[in-house]
Design a protein around this motif. Structure first.
Motif, short mmCIF file in Angstrom:
data_model
loop_
_atom_site.label_atom_id
_atom_site.label_comp_id
_atom_site.label_asym_id
_atom_site.label_seq_id
_atom_site.Cartn_x
_atom_site.Cartn_y
_atom_site.Cartn_z
N MET A 37 22.39 32.81 -64.28
CA MET A 37 21.27 32.80 -64.91
C MET A 37 20.44 31.45 -63.98
O MET A 37 21.12 30.92 -63.67
N ARG A 38 19.39 31.97 -63.11
CA ARG A 38 18.74 30.89 -62.26
C ARG A 38 17.41 31.04 -62.21
O ARG A 38 16.78 31.78 -62.58
N PRO A 39 16.58 29.91 -61.55
CA PRO A 39 15.23 30.01 -61.33
C PRO A 39 15.00 31.07 -60.37
O PRO A 39 15.89 31.34 -59.42
N LEU A 40 13.65 31.55 -60.29
CA LEU A 40 13.49 32.58 -59.27
C LEU A 40 13.19 32.10 -58.08
O LEU A 40 12.73 30.95 -57.81
N GLU A 41 13.65 32.68 -56.98
CA GLU A 41 13.53 32.55 -55.57
C GLU A 41 11.84 32.72 -55.42
O GLU A 41 11.18 33.48 -56.07
N GLU A 42 11.33 32.07 -54.31
CA GLU A 42 9.81 32.08 -54.24
C GLU A 42 9.40 33.79 -53.90
O GLU A 42 8.14 34.05 -54.64
N SER A 43 10.00 34.46 -53.31
CA SER A 43 9.65 35.90 -52.94
C SER A 43 9.78 36.62 -54.35
O SER A 43 8.87 37.39 -54.80
N GLU A 44 10.83 36.41 -55.27
CA GLU A 44 10.76 36.94 -56.44
C GLU A 44 9.75 36.64 -57.45
O GLU A 44 9.30 37.29 -58.16
N LEU A 45 9.46 35.00 -57.34
CA LEU A 45 8.34 34.70 -58.35
C LEU A 45 7.14 35.29 -57.98
O LEU A 45 6.17 35.59 -58.88
N GLU A 46 6.66 35.55 -56.65
CA GLU A 46 5.59 36.03 -56.50
C GLU A 46 5.45 37.38 -56.92
O GLU A 46 4.25 37.77 -56.98
N GLN A 47 6.28 38.21 -56.76
CA GLN A 47 6.13 39.55 -57.50
C GLN A 47 5.79 39.32 -58.89
O GLN A 47 4.91 40.14 -59.55
#
Length: 221
Positions: A37-47
């Motif tokens: 479990m981790r923070p979302l990467e920028e590309s993931e968070l954008e989606q």
């Protein structure tokens, strides 16, 4: 425009999530491979933000920057969770291999890495929804079996709902039962034939029975 706003919110949420959590380090190739479990990467968070924005609009700020109980978005085994920060801190006593779920599961990334909202996001969307549709009692069961909403089953619709907007679907007693995408605007809906589609189905509460294996992480993953 909207994309600039998304990028700004993505940067803010990612930085804030990283600063607030004491449990997980910034994602690396090893953590991605192991499904930690981790923070979302920028590309993931954008989606994720793009999908949420289509339903809640500017209310997305109320989701990401809550003052009553700070929450963060986390990724675990392809699923995205909306988690209270204090709950994350208590979870430090749970081994990562034993961690099945934490907080509210709002969606998942498919095998092709496309984000899909799941029925677990319904209460969150309903609390901040910009556009709504209400289903007549005679059409509730059809929608709860995964069918699109037809004009004949439409009881009410929010004023000024545009075509292609995210809509939360309610029973006539104001209980949220699912969500989808408006096929037509409010004005156009009034002129449609009874058999025409007014909302494309995305998810509904019937999935808790129809797709139980997909709801509980580990049964299919």
């Amino acid at each position: 425009g909207i994309h600039r706003r998304h990028r700004s919110l993505a940067r803010h949420s990612r930085l804030a999530a990283t600063e607030r959590t004491l449990l997980y380090r910034t994602p690396d190739s090893q953590s991605r491979a192991q499904g930690v479990m981790r923070p979302l990467e920028e590309s993931e968070l954008e989606q994720v933000l793009t999908k949420l924005f289509s339903f809640v609009g500017k209310n997305i700020e109320n989701i990401l920057q809550r003052t009553d109980a700070p929450h963060s978005l986390r990724l675990h085994k392809k699923r995205v969770y909306y988690v209270r920060d204090d709950v994350m801190k208590r979870a430090v006593s749970i081994g990562r291999d034993q961690l099945v779920s934490l907080g509210l599961c709002i969606g998942k990334f498919t095998h092709s890495d496309k984000f899909k909202l799941m029925v677990g996001a319904l209460d969150l969307l309903a609390a901040h929804a910009k556009y709504k549709m209400w289903v007549k009692p005679t059409s509730e069961m059809s929608f709860l079996y995964g069918n699109h909403l037809l004009k004949s089953g439409l009881g009410r619709i929010s004023e000024n709902t545009p075509a292609n907007a995210g809509v939360v679907i309610y029973s006539m007693s104001d209980i949220p039962i699912g969500f989808g995408v408006a096929a037509k605007s409010t004005q156009d809906c009034r002129k449609l034939d009874p058999s025409a589609i007014v909302a494309f189905h995305m998810s509904d509460v019937g999935e808790y029975l129809r797709a139980e294996d997909d709801m509980v992480q580990g049964k299919k993953d």
